[in-house]
Design an enzyme around this catalytic site. Sequence first.
Site, PDB file in Angstrom:
ATOM      1  N   HIS A  66     -25.237  44.106  -1.884  1.00 60.38           N
ATOM      2  CA  HIS A  66     -25.039  45.134  -0.852  1.00 60.38           C
ATOM      3  C   HIS A  66     -25.421  46.521  -1.360  1.00 60.38           C
ATOM      4  O   HIS A  66     -25.648  47.427  -0.562  1.00 60.38           O
ATOM      5  CB  HIS A  66     -23.628  45.078  -0.257  1.00 60.38           C
ATOM      6  CG  HIS A  66     -22.540  45.711  -1.060  1.00 60.38           C
ATOM      7  ND1 HIS A  66     -21.721  45.001  -1.911  1.00 60.38           N
ATOM      8  CD2 HIS A  66     -22.115  46.996  -1.136  1.00 60.38           C
ATOM      9  CE1 HIS A  66     -20.843  45.830  -2.466  1.00 60.38           C
ATOM     10  NE2 HIS A  66     -21.068  47.040  -2.003  1.00 60.38           N
ATOM     11  N   ASP A 121     -23.120  38.035  -3.142  1.00 58.11           N
ATOM     12  CA  ASP A 121     -23.323  39.480  -3.244  1.00 58.11           C
ATOM     13  C   ASP A 121     -23.774  39.844  -4.662  1.00 58.11           C
ATOM     14  O   ASP A 121     -23.031  40.440  -5.435  1.00 58.11           O
ATOM     15  CB  ASP A 121     -22.016  40.195  -2.855  1.00 58.11           C
ATOM     16  CG  ASP A 121     -22.195  41.690  -2.696  1.00 58.11           C
ATOM     17  OD1 ASP A 121     -23.350  42.161  -2.635  1.00 58.11           O
ATOM     18  OD2 ASP A 121     -21.161  42.395  -2.632  1.00 58.11           O
ATOM     19  N   SER A 203     -18.720  49.496  -6.534  1.00 60.25           N
ATOM     20  CA  SER A 203     -19.438  48.275  -6.177  1.00 60.25           C
ATOM     21  C   SER A 203     -20.617  48.038  -7.096  1.00 60.25           C
ATOM     22  O   SER A 203     -21.293  48.980  -7.510  1.00 60.25           O
ATOM     23  CB  SER A 203     -19.995  48.378  -4.759  1.00 60.25           C
ATOM     24  OG  SER A 203     -19.046  47.940  -3.851  1.00 60.25           O
TER      25      SER A 203
END
Length: 244
Positions: A66, A121, A203
Amino acid sequence: MRGKRFAVLAAVIALVSGASTADAIVGGTPARVADTPWVVAITTPDGQLICGGALVAADKVVTAAHCATLKGVMSRNQRPAEQLRVVAGRTDLRVKTDGTEAAVADVWRHPGFREVTKGDDVAVLTLARPLPYRTIALGDAGDEGTVLGWGRTAENTPPAMTLRKVTVPILSDSECVLKEPDYRPGGMLCAGRGGRDACTGDSGGPLVVRGRLAGVVSFGRGCARADEPGVYTRLAHYRSTLGF
Ligand code: ARG
């Protein structure tokens, strides 16, 4: 309303228990890239923090899929490599003279990636040139790990922009399934306890277990909430897919 009351309650509990949101990644301590030279920041060309990542070869960075995806409603398109920079050796991202920046030559996102809560991811960035920093090997999960990043120190603060780290307990799949409805055993792991977690901006960053890269920060509900562990991509599951 409920959320607000909870936030007040959480703040009171944090104060009473001696934790401070300013001391918070969430609940952590300052870290220096000199101690973990393989941890990198992923930024826009003008230096805005997008994500974290880890150098797994001189010219390869593992991050979250992402992080290499364009934002926007329903967008699943890959962010063009020209819109990504990798920054190594810079503890404080505001000190632009520290460390080294590299352009990204190629982006590989896991072909199964659709959206962050659905798994797969993980992405590998190939750099335009090799970086002169120590790399980290992939490894398995364990009972606890350390997560590092430049992101927020609480749900509603701006990103710290200086590297921080926190040790988090890694939970069993059965606990993760109970606490996180989107959790899927296999390619995910979950970790954290109220007060200790990754947060927005972390992230793609590394979860390190026994000196090896076991996970990538993927998603969470808020940050460091009681009974809301952070979810990570479990790299051992993808080892043969990553291709480096
Ligand atoms: N998706 C977030 C990001 O883009 C990171 C989420 C991690 N959240 C958490 N509570 N562990 O930076």
